[in-house]
Design a protein around this motif. Structure first.
Motif, short mmCIF file in Angstrom:
data_model
loop_
_atom_site.label_atom_id
_atom_site.label_comp_id
_atom_site.label_asym_id
_atom_site.label_seq_id
_atom_site.Cartn_x
_atom_site.Cartn_y
_atom_site.Cartn_z
N GLU A 188 0.80 -1.60 0.07
CA GLU A 188 -0.38 0.19 0.21
C GLU A 188 1.17 1.01 0.33
OE1 GLU A 188 -2.83 -1.06 -0.92
OE2 GLU A 188 -2.66 -2.48 -0.32
N MET A 189 1.65 1.16 1.18
CA MET A 189 2.99 2.28 0.28
C MET A 189 3.45 2.67 -1.28
SD MET A 189 5.18 2.14 3.90
CE MET A 189 5.68 0.01 3.70
N LEU A 190 3.13 2.07 -1.88
CA LEU A 190 3.78 2.21 -3.97
C LEU A 190 2.52 2.39 -4.42
CD1 LEU A 190 6.76 -1.18 -3.20
CD2 LEU A 190 6.49 1.84 -3.25
N LEU A 191 1.16 2.96 -3.55
CA LEU A 191 0.48 3.26 -4.75
C LEU A 191 0.80 3.82 -5.60
CD1 LEU A 191 -2.57 2.04 -4.42
CD2 LEU A 191 -2.97 4.15 -3.22
N MET A 192 0.53 5.09 -5.15
CA MET A 192 1.33 6.20 -5.95
C MET A 192 2.72 5.96 -6.99
SD MET A 192 -1.64 7.38 -6.21
CE MET A 192 -1.12 8.85 -6.64
N HIS A 193 3.77 5.50 -6.89
CA HIS A 193 4.85 4.92 -6.73
C HIS A 193 5.60 3.80 -8.16
CE1 HIS A 193 5.58 8.37 -4.23
NE2 HIS A 193 5.14 8.16 -2.91
N ASN A 194 4.24 3.02 -8.75
CA ASN A 194 4.72 1.76 -9.49
C ASN A 194 5.80 2.55 -10.76
OD1 ASN A 194 2.52 3.58 -11.20
ND2 ASN A 194 1.29 1.56 -11.90
N GLU A 195 5.85 3.77 -10.87
CA GLU A 195 6.45 3.74 -11.63
C GLU A 195 8.09 3.75 -11.10
OE1 GLU A 195 4.46 6.72 -13.97
OE2 GLU A 195 3.93 5.31 -15.56
N LYS A 196 8.88 3.59 -9.81
CA LYS A 196 9.37 4.45 -9.50
C LYS A 196 10.54 2.94 -8.98
CE LYS A 196 12.58 7.37 -6.87
NZ LYS A 196 11.55 9.04 -5.97
N TYR A 197 8.86 2.28 -7.98
CA TYR A 197 9.80 1.33 -7.34
C TYR A 197 9.11 0.03 -7.41
CZ TYR A 197 10.74 4.44 -3.69
OH TYR A 197 12.09 5.94 -3.26
N ALA A 198 10.29 -1.32 -7.72
CA ALA A 198 10.24 -2.22 -8.29
C ALA A 198 9.82 -3.13 -6.95
CB ALA A 198 10.91 -3.13 -8.89
N VAL A 199 8.77 -3.85 -6.94
CA VAL A 199 8.82 -5.40 -5.41
C VAL A 199 9.84 -5.85 -5.62
CG1 VAL A 199 7.03 -6.41 -3.96
CG2 VAL A 199 5.86 -4.78 -5.22
N GLU A 200 10.29 -6.60 -4.28
CA GLU A 200 11.40 -7.52 -3.91
C GLU A 200 10.45 -8.78 -2.74
OE1 GLU A 200 15.58 -9.46 -3.34
OE2 GLU A 200 15.16 -7.97 -5.19
N ILE A 201 9.86 -9.47 -2.94
CA ILE A 201 9.13 -10.39 -1.87
C ILE A 201 11.24 -10.73 -1.00
CG2 ILE A 201 7.41 -12.15 -1.09
CD1 ILE A 201 6.68 -11.83 -3.95
N ALA A 202 10.71 -10.57 0.48
CA ALA A 202 11.74 -11.15 1.31
C ALA A 202 12.08 -12.81 0.59
CB ALA A 202 11.01 -10.97 2.41
N HIS A 203 13.04 -13.13 0.73
CA HIS A 203 13.01 -14.64 0.93
C HIS A 203 12.99 -15.77 1.94
CE1 HIS A 203 16.39 -15.77 4.51
NE2 HIS A 203 15.58 -13.99 4.67
N ASN A 204 12.35 -15.36 2.96
CA ASN A 204 11.62 -15.46 3.70
C ASN A 204 9.95 -16.18 4.47
OD1 ASN A 204 11.39 -13.54 4.67
ND2 ASN A 204 12.47 -14.10 7.09
N ILE A 205 9.45 -15.59 2.98
CA ILE A 205 8.14 -15.32 2.82
C ILE A 205 7.74 -17.13 1.94
CG2 ILE A 205 6.78 -14.05 1.54
CD1 ILE A 205 7.78 -12.69 3.96
N GLY A 206 6.37 -17.05 3.01
CA GLY A 206 5.95 -18.85 2.25
C GLY A 206 5.04 -18.87 0.95
N ALA A 207 5.37 -19.27 0.38
CA ALA A 207 4.49 -19.80 -1.15
C ALA A 207 2.72 -19.14 -1.14
CB ALA A 207 3.88 -21.32 -1.77
N LYS A 208 2.19 -19.50 -0.19
CA LYS A 208 0.83 -19.27 0.14
C LYS A 208 0.64 -17.50 0.40
CE LYS A 208 -2.10 -19.01 4.16
NZ LYS A 208 -3.02 -19.84 5.09
N LYS A 209 1.58 -16.68 1.34
CA LYS A 209 1.88 -15.22 1.05
C LYS A 209 2.25 -14.61 -0.19
CE LYS A 209 1.93 -12.86 5.19
NZ LYS A 209 1.95 -12.59 7.01
N ARG A 210 3.05 -15.41 -0.73
CA ARG A 210 3.77 -15.17 -2.33
C ARG A 210 2.92 -14.69 -3.00
NH1 ARG A 210 9.74 -15.65 -3.46
NH2 ARG A 210 10.60 -15.73 -1.70
N LYS A 211 1.46 -15.81 -3.10
CA LYS A 211 0.88 -15.61 -3.96
C LYS A 211 -0.08 -14.08 -4.04
CE LYS A 211 -2.31 -18.36 -6.00
NZ LYS A 211 -3.37 -20.13 -5.87
N GLU A 212 -0.82 -14.45 -2.41
CA GLU A 212 -1.78 -12.90 -2.57
C GLU A 212 -1.00 -11.33 -2.57
OE1 GLU A 212 -2.07 -12.58 1.91
OE2 GLU A 212 -2.51 -15.36 2.12
N ILE A 213 0.37 -11.95 -1.97
CA ILE A 213 1.55 -10.39 -2.59
C ILE A 213 1.88 -9.78 -3.93
CG2 ILE A 213 3.65 -9.48 -2.59
CD1 ILE A 213 4.17 -10.91 0.02
#
Length: 164
Positions: A115-140
């Motif tokens: 939600e912090m990146l709501l207005m910044h989708n042309e500046k920041y790319a999301v990287e999912i942290a290494h220790n996040i499981g498959a279920k939460k990754r899918k939600e993200i």
């Protein structure tokens, strides 16, 4: 649809709306997300600076350490010897920490971080942290697609049947 867009509108925009109506929206949105600042990233040096004589001894870590010997030829910058890192090798302040695609990396641990990146989708790319499981990754990844955010490691921990 043409009534919404208008006859004199941009043909690329009309194509976008046609595809959106036909249902191929997800792939199209992912393809459209690009960094707003298309400035060329210049790296003055890509190779690492090896520690002097680290290739000669296995016990010696190759990570850079400044030579401090009284007769050291690297410290005295003799011709043909190992180069020392200095401030002149630094990157441009405007392109420092950028990824190759022009985005800055933003580490995410849960879907609410997006939600912090709501207005910044042309500046920041999301990287999912290494220790996040498959279920939460899918939600993200799903939420990032809704917000038109680029996810660098979107295929991590995907099952084979889900990835197809």
């Amino acid at each position: 649809l043409k009534a919404i867009v208008g006859e004199t509108a941009n043909p690329a925009r009309a194509n976008f709306l046609d595809r959106r109506a036909s249902g191929g929206l997800d792939a199209l949105l992912r393809a459209m997300v690009q960094a707003a600042d298309a400035r060329k990233i210049v790296k003055k040096r890509i190779k690492k600076f090896p520690r002097f004589q680290a290739d000669r001894f296995k016990r010696m870590n190759p990570a850079w350490r400044k030579p401090r010997g009284i007769d050291g030829r690297v410290r005295r910058r003799f011709k043909g010897s190992t180069l020392m890192p200095n401030i002149g090798y630094g990157s441009d302040k405007k392109t420092r920490f950028r990824l190759r695609n022009g985005f800055y990396k933003f580490l995410v641990r849960n879907p609410s971080d997006l939600e912090m990146l709501l207005m910044h989708n042309e500046k920041y790319a999301v990287e999912i942290a290494h220790n996040i499981g498959a279920k939460k990754r899918k939600e993200i990844v799903e939420r990032a697609d809704q917000l038109r955010l680029h996810v660098t490691n979107r295929n991590g921990r995907l099952r084979a049947e889900e990835g197809e």
